[in-house]
Design an enzyme around this catalytic site. Sequence first.
Site, PDB file in Angstrom:
ATOM      1  N   CYS A 127      32.937  78.925  45.400  1.00 34.46           N
ATOM      2  CA  CYS A 127      34.026  78.530  44.513  1.00 34.46           C
ATOM      3  C   CYS A 127      34.373  79.669  43.550  1.00 34.46           C
ATOM      4  O   CYS A 127      34.945  80.665  43.946  1.00 34.46           O
ATOM      5  CB  CYS A 127      33.675  77.231  43.784  1.00 34.46           C
ATOM      6  SG  CYS A 127      35.090  76.407  43.026  1.00 34.46           S
ATOM      7  N   HIS A 241      31.618  73.622  47.905  1.00 29.76           N
ATOM      8  CA  HIS A 241      30.284  73.591  47.298  1.00 29.76           C
ATOM      9  C   HIS A 241      29.253  73.017  48.270  1.00 29.76           C
ATOM     10  O   HIS A 241      28.939  71.822  48.210  1.00 29.76           O
ATOM     11  CB  HIS A 241      30.299  72.737  46.029  1.00 29.76           C
ATOM     12  CG  HIS A 241      31.053  73.333  44.886  1.00 29.76           C
ATOM     13  ND1 HIS A 241      30.457  74.086  43.902  1.00 29.76           N
ATOM     14  CD2 HIS A 241      32.375  73.286  44.580  1.00 29.76           C
ATOM     15  CE1 HIS A 241      31.362  74.478  43.028  1.00 29.76           C
ATOM     16  NE2 HIS A 241      32.540  73.995  43.412  1.00 29.76           N
ATOM     17  N   GLU A 243      26.142  73.228  48.093  1.00 29.14           N
ATOM     18  CA  GLU A 243      24.966  72.773  47.349  1.00 29.14           C
ATOM     19  C   GLU A 243      25.093  71.330  46.874  1.00 29.14           C
ATOM     20  O   GLU A 243      24.096  70.729  46.470  1.00 29.14           O
ATOM     21  CB  GLU A 243      24.710  73.695  46.145  1.00 29.14           C
ATOM     22  CG  GLU A 243      25.638  73.512  44.963  1.00 29.14           C
ATOM     23  CD  GLU A 243      26.987  74.197  45.104  1.00 29.14           C
ATOM     24  OE1 GLU A 243      27.740  74.225  44.101  1.00 29.14           O
ATOM     25  OE2 GLU A 243      27.299  74.694  46.205  1.00 29.14           O
TER      26      GLU A 243
END
Length: 268
Positions: A127, A241, A243
């Site tokens: 990002c 993202h 994660e």
Amino acid sequence: MICREIDNYTSDLYNSNLCKPKRYKRMPSSMATNSPKEDKLAIGILEVQGAFNEHHVALRKAQKCLNIPDLEIIGVRHPDHISDKIDGLIIPGGESTTMSLFLKRNKMDEPLRKWIDTKSHVTWGTCAGMILLSKQTENQKIGGQPSLAEMDIDVSRNFFGRQINSFEAPVKLKQQLFVPEAFKNCDADDIYHGVFIRAPAVVEICSPEVTVLATLDRSGSQQPEVIVAVQQGNMLATAFHPELTADVRWHAHFIEMICTAKKNSNVL
């Protein structure tokens, strides 16, 4: 739901039974199970903003799934933390202008550039990290913003809109990632569930050295296919993202890039 409670998320991710490390789809030479002890890996996470804790948890999950015996994860907050002691570096999401100003004011920008330019080092920006790595940035704030300017891509900030326009959508993988057998928890091997939070997008590839890894289908719009993940040499960038999902294929791919870079540097 984009913003679930972080404590619940990290607990679910760490305890989930998505992987069985003894079963693999394929095993590249750099991931051989009889790797010597000196092949210890060290990954730094820039801890300025963003979900660096979630990256930490995801790396541990990928380590387990890849059967990596020795992985050290280091928080990077100071110029002294940027050294050859780390093999890979993650630049998480956040607010790209704030992050770039922090790096400049704390004299971390030049050490980071030098570290990234070292061939044996691998960098991944998610990002805002993608924005910081790009050489060209559109829709900057008035007055512009400094960046690390390492990847030959043109990135548009907030391409999909403001925070309220954040969304989740399937991402189409254009290149095969390193995927252990146990990661087959998606509809297809070439689909990834992307979480986009005030996300950027790549609007132009500025060098043949850049490989498109993933796109987002926006049928019916002026740009029906948007580039959301790229790789250039030892640099990786994703607009979404990884994660914030329980699927750590991108973290496994990142670790594989590090192992390959270390192996190649030892050959030279």
